[in-house]
Design a protein around this motif. Structure first.
Motif, mmCIF file in Angstrom:
data_model
loop_
_atom_site.group_PDB
_atom_site.id
_atom_site.type_symbol
_atom_site.label_atom_id
_atom_site.label_comp_id
_atom_site.label_asym_id
_atom_site.label_seq_id
_atom_site.Cartn_x
_atom_site.Cartn_y
_atom_site.Cartn_z
ATOM 1 N N ARG A 38 -4.131 15.500 -20.669
ATOM 2 C CA ARG A 38 -4.464 15.081 -22.031
ATOM 3 C C ARG A 38 -4.915 16.289 -22.831
ATOM 4 N N HIS A 70 -2.766 14.295 -27.769
ATOM 5 C CA HIS A 70 -1.639 14.092 -26.852
ATOM 6 C C HIS A 70 -2.129 13.334 -25.626
ATOM 7 N N ARG A 71 -1.577 12.138 -25.395
ATOM 8 C CA ARG A 71 -1.885 11.286 -24.241
ATOM 9 C C ARG A 71 -3.377 11.032 -24.070
ATOM 10 N N HIS A 72 -4.023 10.681 -25.132
ATOM 11 C CA HIS A 72 -5.453 10.410 -25.079
ATOM 12 C C HIS A 72 -5.692 8.984 -25.547
ATOM 13 N N GLU A 73 -6.709 8.323 -24.970
ATOM 14 C CA GLU A 73 -6.956 6.930 -25.354
ATOM 15 C C GLU A 73 -7.577 6.822 -26.746
#
Length: 126
Positions: free
Chosen positions: A53, A71-74
């Motif tokens: 992430r 990027h690809r983080h909740e």
């Protein structure tokens, strides 16, 4: 000014980023980059991060003075009336998580006073 935070990313990516940024803590990079180099570095992070992430915070000419890339983080960036904020995901809890009833000294004193008054009433009725 650019702040880049990586988690669960390959060591090669961290080594690549040290060309332009200073790693002040494991996975936390800080530096001053031009917009072009910043965008190229972000592309590199997206390409090489695999399952990791990344969050990039950088200064802009706006009222808030900064912007985010994720990027690809909740947590996700949202624009609310011109302000860029980070929205946390819903945890699914429905109950409030505040202090439970009777947690303070005052509530214990009140409870003890009620007990004393109720036992005094019982003694008088006998």
């Amino acid at each position: 000014m650019v702040v880049l935070v990586l988690s669960a990313c390959p060591a090669g990516l961290r080594g690549h980023l040290t060309r332009w940024l200073l790693e002040i803590s494991p996975g936390v990079f800080v530096g001053v980059l031009t917009a072009r180099v910043r965008d190229l570095a972000w592309q590199r992070v997206v390409e090489l991060s695999k399952d990791g992430r990344a969050i990039m915070i950088y200064s802009t000419r706006s009222e808030q003075g900064l912007a985010f890339k994720v990027h690809r983080h909740e947590w996700e960036p949202v624009d609310i009336d011109g302000l860029h904020l980070m929205r946390r995901p819903h945890t699914g809890r429905t109950k409030p998580t505040g202090p439970r009833a009777g947690w303070s000294k005052v509530s214990r004193y009140r409870k003890a006073a009620r007990r004393r008054s109720s036992t005094a009433e019982l003694d008088e009725s006998e």
